[in-house]
Design a protein around this motif. Structure first.
Motif, PDB file in Angstrom:
ATOM      1  N   ALA A 248       0.803  -1.223   0.000  1.00  0.00           N
ATOM      2  CA  ALA A 248       0.000   0.000   0.000  1.00  0.00           C
ATOM      3  C   ALA A 248       0.838   1.276   0.000  1.00  0.00           C
ATOM      4  CB  ALA A 248      -0.937   0.008   1.207  1.00  0.00           C
ATOM      5  N   GLY A 249       2.153   1.160   0.019  1.00  0.00           N
ATOM      6  CA  GLY A 249       2.990   2.359  -0.015  1.00  0.00           C
ATOM      7  C   GLY A 249       4.196   2.238   0.898  1.00  0.00           C
ATOM      8  N   GLN A 250       5.066   3.243   0.808  1.00  0.00           N
ATOM      9  CA  GLN A 250       6.281   3.261   1.617  1.00  0.00           C
ATOM     10  C   GLN A 250       6.756   4.698   1.774  1.00  0.00           C
ATOM     11  OE1 GLN A 250       8.940   0.879  -0.824  1.00  0.00           O
ATOM     12  NE2 GLN A 250       9.780   2.695  -1.816  1.00  0.00           N
ATOM     13  N   PHE A 251       7.583   4.923   2.783  1.00  0.00           N
ATOM     14  CA  PHE A 251       8.245   6.224   2.910  1.00  0.00           C
ATOM     15  C   PHE A 251       9.576   6.020   3.614  1.00  0.00           C
ATOM     16  CE2 PHE A 251       5.639   5.844   6.751  1.00  0.00           C
ATOM     17  CZ  PHE A 251       6.506   6.238   7.758  1.00  0.00           C
ATOM     18  N   GLY A 252      10.469   6.989   3.421  1.00  0.00           N
ATOM     19  CA  GLY A 252      11.791   6.947   4.023  1.00  0.00           C
ATOM     20  C   GLY A 252      12.871   6.532   3.044  1.00  0.00           C
ATOM     21  N   ARG A 253      14.088   6.988   3.323  1.00  0.00           N
ATOM     22  CA  ARG A 253      15.274   6.584   2.587  1.00  0.00           C
ATOM     23  C   ARG A 253      16.482   6.780   3.495  1.00  0.00           C
ATOM     24  NH1 ARG A 253      16.159  11.667  -1.645  1.00  0.00           N
ATOM     25  NH2 ARG A 253      16.435  13.276  -0.031  1.00  0.00           N
ATOM     26  N   HIS A 254      17.617   6.210   3.124  1.00  0.00           N
ATOM     27  CA  HIS A 254      18.800   6.297   3.971  1.00  0.00           C
ATOM     28  C   HIS A 254      19.348   7.724   3.952  1.00  0.00           C
ATOM     29  CE1 HIS A 254      23.050   4.690   5.124  1.00  0.00           C
ATOM     30  NE2 HIS A 254      22.339   5.074   6.172  1.00  0.00           N
ATOM     31  N   GLY A 255      19.541   8.288   5.142  1.00  0.00           N
ATOM     32  CA  GLY A 255      20.089   9.632   5.230  1.00  0.00           C
ATOM     33  C   GLY A 255      19.829  10.235   6.585  1.00  0.00           C
ATOM     34  N   ASP A 256      20.250  11.494   6.759  1.00  0.00           N
ATOM     35  CA  ASP A 256      20.048  12.172   8.035  1.00  0.00           C
ATOM     36  C   ASP A 256      19.313  13.495   7.877  1.00  0.00           C
ATOM     37  OD1 ASP A 256      21.987  13.687   6.819  1.00  0.00           O
ATOM     38  OD2 ASP A 256      23.547  13.329   8.330  1.00  0.00           O
ATOM     39  N   ALA A 257      18.692  13.695   6.721  1.00  0.00           N
ATOM     40  CA  ALA A 257      17.886  14.897   6.514  1.00  0.00           C
ATOM     41  C   ALA A 257      16.469  14.644   7.007  1.00  0.00           C
ATOM     42  CB  ALA A 257      17.875  15.276   5.038  1.00  0.00           C
ATOM     43  N   SER A 258      15.672  15.712   7.033  1.00  0.00           N
ATOM     44  CA  SER A 258      14.291  15.574   7.476  1.00  0.00           C
ATOM     45  C   SER A 258      13.546  14.572   6.602  1.00  0.00           C
ATOM     46  CB  SER A 258      13.598  16.940   7.425  1.00  0.00           C
ATOM     47  OG  SER A 258      12.252  16.831   7.818  1.00  0.00           O
ATOM     48  N   GLY A 259      12.920  13.589   7.241  1.00  0.00           N
ATOM     49  CA  GLY A 259      12.206  12.556   6.515  1.00  0.00           C
ATOM     50  C   GLY A 259      13.040  11.355   6.151  1.00  0.00           C
ATOM     51  N   ASP A 260      14.373  11.454   6.318  1.00  0.00           N
ATOM     52  CA  ASP A 260      15.246  10.304   6.070  1.00  0.00           C
ATOM     53  C   ASP A 260      15.306   9.410   7.303  1.00  0.00           C
ATOM     54  OD1 ASP A 260      15.769  11.400   3.619  1.00  0.00           O
ATOM     55  OD2 ASP A 260      17.761  12.158   4.128  1.00  0.00           O
ATOM     56  N   LEU A 261      15.813   8.199   7.129  1.00  0.00           N
ATOM     57  CA  LEU A 261      15.942   7.252   8.227  1.00  0.00           C
ATOM     58  C   LEU A 261      17.371   6.700   8.242  1.00  0.00           C
ATOM     59  CD1 LEU A 261      12.583   5.310   7.733  1.00  0.00           C
ATOM     60  CD2 LEU A 261      13.073   7.028   9.476  1.00  0.00           C
ATOM     61  N   ALA A 262      18.004   6.764   9.411  1.00  0.00           N
ATOM     62  CA  ALA A 262      19.372   6.267   9.548  1.00  0.00           C
ATOM     63  C   ALA A 262      19.419   4.882  10.195  1.00  0.00           C
ATOM     64  CB  ALA A 262      20.216   7.251  10.365  1.00  0.00           C
ATOM     65  N   SER A 263      18.582   4.672  11.221  1.00  0.00           N
ATOM     66  CA  SER A 263      18.516   3.373  11.890  1.00  0.00           C
ATOM     67  C   SER A 263      17.105   3.180  12.435  1.00  0.00           C
ATOM     68  CB  SER A 263      19.557   3.291  13.019  1.00  0.00           C
ATOM     69  OG  SER A 263      19.542   2.016  13.627  1.00  0.00           O
ATOM     70  N   PRO A 264      16.115   2.976  11.547  1.00  0.00           N
ATOM     71  CA  PRO A 264      14.722   2.875  12.001  1.00  0.00           C
ATOM     72  C   PRO A 264      14.490   1.624  12.820  1.00  0.00           C
ATOM     73  CG  PRO A 264      14.898   2.261   9.690  1.00  0.00           C
ATOM     74  CD  PRO A 264      16.250   2.785  10.100  1.00  0.00           C
ATOM     75  N   LYS A 265      13.728   1.783  13.897  1.00  0.00           N
ATOM     76  CA  LYS A 265      13.450   0.649  14.779  1.00  0.00           C
ATOM     77  C   LYS A 265      11.971   0.626  15.160  1.00  0.00           C
ATOM     78  CE  LYS A 265      18.147   0.148  16.596  1.00  0.00           C
ATOM     79  NZ  LYS A 265      18.385  -1.128  15.916  1.00  0.00           N
ATOM     80  N   GLY A 266      11.633   1.118  16.377  1.00  0.00           N
ATOM     81  CA  GLY A 266      10.273   1.018  16.883  1.00  0.00           C
ATOM     82  C   GLY A 266       9.261   1.735  16.010  1.00  0.00           C
ATOM     83  N   LEU A 267       8.022   1.249  16.059  1.00  0.00           N
ATOM     84  CA  LEU A 267       6.986   1.711  15.152  1.00  0.00           C
ATOM     85  C   LEU A 267       5.647   1.707  15.859  1.00  0.00           C
ATOM     86  CD1 LEU A 267       6.587   2.379  12.071  1.00  0.00           C
ATOM     87  CD2 LEU A 267       6.185  -0.062  11.737  1.00  0.00           C
ATOM     88  N   ALA A 268       4.830   2.734  15.604  1.00  0.00           N
ATOM     89  CA  ALA A 268       3.477   2.782  16.163  1.00  0.00           C
ATOM     90  C   ALA A 268       2.582   3.566  15.217  1.00  0.00           C
ATOM     91  CB  ALA A 268       3.480   3.429  17.546  1.00  0.00           C
ATOM     92  N   VAL A 269       1.279   3.278  15.277  1.00  0.00           N
ATOM     93  CA  VAL A 269       0.287   3.994  14.475  1.00  0.00           C
ATOM     94  C   VAL A 269      -0.829   4.424  15.411  1.00  0.00           C
ATOM     95  CG1 VAL A 269      -1.271   3.897  12.496  1.00  0.00           C
ATOM     96  CG2 VAL A 269       0.832   2.530  12.494  1.00  0.00           C
ATOM     97  N   ASP A 270      -1.227   5.701  15.341  1.00  0.00           N
ATOM     98  CA  ASP A 270      -2.272   6.180  16.247  1.00  0.00           C
ATOM     99  C   ASP A 270      -3.657   5.984  15.641  1.00  0.00           C
ATOM    100  OD1 ASP A 270      -2.819   8.298  14.498  1.00  0.00           O
ATOM    101  OD2 ASP A 270      -1.808   9.811  15.712  1.00  0.00           O
ATOM    102  N   GLY A 271      -4.676   6.429  16.382  1.00  0.00           N
ATOM    103  CA  GLY A 271      -6.054   6.222  15.965  1.00  0.00           C
ATOM    104  C   GLY A 271      -6.438   6.954  14.705  1.00  0.00           C
TER     105      GLY A 271
END
Length: 281
Positions: A248-271
């Motif tokens: 259904a989709g994806q977001f993020g890429r390797h980096g340290d700018a806003s919206g980038d991910l360097a070492s993604p781990k924990g995840l949550a989705v709100d209501g």
């Protein structure tokens, strides 16, 4: 100096949380709380407290747990060692702590805490992730044992799930409405789909960099509609799937700018379907 590991308890502003005394309460007024985002925007997250162990809630361990600890000569002040997973619902808080080789259970109804170190006669080795199951139960993933363990609300083991394909399970989520148990397997680079009793219902993905493929998936979260979000750790992205398992989709890429991910781990989705990602770097 010894490291102090904590579980920070946050809550969505539409819900309830554990108080310092260990009872459920509605959150304090906005101007008295630490919230995000800050006013004048409508807050979505409120800080409640941090936990380092049962003493922070003022709760006592169960009687037999205390007797065993006394006989073993252990300290009465037990603390988390390296907590990596947390799940909460209906007055229950579960914390997976591979550093202590334990699953911590906090129950509001009896104001008791329990440290679980076994699955039947087998000692836990690397309990890394936990999810809420039916009737305030929990599903625990032990990555070294390559097994999912189901515990009831009293902390008793109900059953284990050791699917033939498990290599190194690392994340877990459970959809009660569909009886779907999702297990992220960072060794097999797939998401296993089972029932709560462990009956196989298929798998999502394979190793790769294309949409719907994974490179060490680690953490899982469900949205209110039953859609699944996956931390694709070395893909440096979050991937999303429909309840039927379609990409259904994806977001993020390797980096340290806003919206980038360097070492993604924990995840949550709100209501409201907003996705929150812990980036360790």
């Amino acid at each position: 100096m010894a490291q102090r590991w904590v579980v920070v308890v946050l809550m969505l502003t539409c819900g309830c949380a554990l108080s310092r005394a260990g009872s459920l309460h509605m959150p304090p007024d906005q101007d008295e709380a630490l919230v995000w985002p800050a006013p004048p925007e409508r807050p979505r997250i409120r800080f409640v407290q941090e936990l380092t162990g049962p003493d922070d809630l003022g709760w006592r361990a169960g009687f037999w747990h205390g007797v065993v600890g006394w006989l073993a000569g252990s300290s009465s002040q037990e603390r988390f060692v390296r907590p990596t997973g947390v799940a909460a619902a209906e007055g229950m808080l579960w914390v997976a702590d591979p550093g202590a080789q334990s699953l911590w259970m906090f129950g509001r109804q009896r104001r008791r805490a329990r440290r679980i170190q076994r699955a039947g006669t087998t000692l836990l080795v690397s309990p890394v992730a936990v999810a809420i199951g039916p009737h305030r139960s929990a599903f625990l993933v032990d990555s070294s044992l390559a097994v999912v363990i189901a515990y009831d609300a009293a902390g008793r083991m109900r059953h284990t799930i050791a699917a033939p394909g498990f290599l190194r399970p690392s994340g877990v989520a459970y959809d009660l409405s569909r009886d779907r148990l999702y297990v992220a397997d960072s060794g097999a680079h797939v998401i296993w789909v089972l029932t709560g009793q462990g009956e196989a219902r298929g798998a999502l993905g394979r190793r790769g960099a294309e949409p719907g493929e994974f490179n060490f998936p680690t953490h899982l979260a469900l949205d209110p509609s039953g859609g699944l979000s996956v931390t694709d750790a070395l893909g440096f992205r979050i991937q999303r799937f429909t309840p039927a398992g379609a990409f259904a989709g994806q977001f993020g890429r390797h980096g340290d700018a806003s919206g980038d991910l360097a070492s993604p781990k924990g995840l949550a989705v709100d209501g409201d379907g907003r996705v929150y990602v812990v980036d360790a770097l």
